[in-house]
Design a protein around this motif. Structure first.
Motif, short mmCIF file in Angstrom:
data_model
loop_
_atom_site.label_atom_id
_atom_site.label_comp_id
_atom_site.label_asym_id
_atom_site.label_seq_id
_atom_site.Cartn_x
_atom_site.Cartn_y
_atom_site.Cartn_z
N ASP A 257 0.84 -1.21 0.00
CA ASP A 257 0.00 0.00 0.00
C ASP A 257 0.87 1.26 0.00
O ASP A 257 0.60 2.21 -0.74
CB ASP A 257 -0.93 0.02 1.21
CG ASP A 257 -2.05 -1.00 1.12
OD1 ASP A 257 -2.29 -1.55 0.02
OD2 ASP A 257 -2.68 -1.27 2.16
N TYR A 258 1.92 1.25 0.83
CA TYR A 258 2.83 2.40 0.91
C TYR A 258 3.49 2.67 -0.45
O TYR A 258 3.75 3.81 -0.81
CB TYR A 258 3.88 2.14 1.98
CG TYR A 258 4.78 3.30 2.26
CD1 TYR A 258 4.35 4.36 3.05
CD2 TYR A 258 6.07 3.35 1.74
CE1 TYR A 258 5.18 5.44 3.32
CE2 TYR A 258 6.91 4.42 2.00
CZ TYR A 258 6.46 5.46 2.79
OH TYR A 258 7.28 6.53 3.04
N SER A 259 3.75 1.59 -1.19
CA SER A 259 4.39 1.69 -2.50
C SER A 259 3.39 1.99 -3.61
O SER A 259 3.78 2.04 -4.79
CB SER A 259 5.12 0.37 -2.82
OG SER A 259 6.06 0.08 -1.84
N GLU A 260 2.13 2.17 -3.24
CA GLU A 260 1.06 2.50 -4.18
C GLU A 260 0.97 1.51 -5.33
O GLU A 260 0.69 1.87 -6.47
CB GLU A 260 1.22 3.93 -4.68
CG GLU A 260 1.14 4.95 -3.56
CD GLU A 260 1.33 6.37 -4.02
OE1 GLU A 260 1.81 6.61 -5.16
OE2 GLU A 260 1.00 7.26 -3.22
N ASP B 11 3.25 -0.20 -6.86
CA ASP B 11 4.35 -0.19 -7.82
C ASP B 11 5.40 -1.21 -7.37
O ASP B 11 5.96 -1.08 -6.28
CB ASP B 11 4.95 1.22 -7.88
CG ASP B 11 6.11 1.30 -8.85
OD1 ASP B 11 7.26 1.03 -8.40
OD2 ASP B 11 5.88 1.60 -10.02
#
Length: 122
Positions: A84-87, A89
């Motif tokens: 989630d933090y990395s959206e 990617d």
């Protein structure tokens, strides 16, 4: 992304990060288990007082302190939070897993936030 794939990517990333560590740190790192969890458990949120979006956590005694804690020393990486933090990617996810692993390894070695940053493990 599916859980199995997140685990594969994280495992590959942690292995690669360990190989790039200075020789004097590799032995300690190789002996420290890394556990993948999707998110912190309800007990962690309540008992350890961690935030629900935490990326990683070191638990147990510091390196060289012996087995004085109830839990064995280990690094917990919360892969769904990292994803989630990395959206979503994959390249960013790999980098965040690497950074979080190295940061928690620094805590295992007994280093505070300043020492972790000074040694480039943040």
């Amino acid at each position: 992304m599916k859980w199995k794939r997140l685990c594969e990517i994280a495992d590959d990333t942690v292995r690669a990060a360990r190989k790039r560590l200075p020789v004097e740190l590799r032995g300690a790192a190789d002996g420290l288990p890394v556990t993948f969890e999707p998110w912190p458990s309800k007990a962690m949120l309540e008992d350890v007082d961690v935030e629900p979006d935490i990326l990683g956590l070191f638990v147990g005694p510091d390196h060289g302190d012996g087995p004085a804690a109830m839990l064995p020393a280990q690094i917990l990486l919360f892969l769904e939070n990292l994803w989630d933090y990395s959206e979503g990617d994959e390249a960013a996810f790999r980098e965040e897993v690497r950074i979080t692993y190295l940061h928690e390894l620094g805590h295992y070695l007994g280093w505070d936030e300043d020492e972790i940053a000074r040694r480039g493990l943040d």
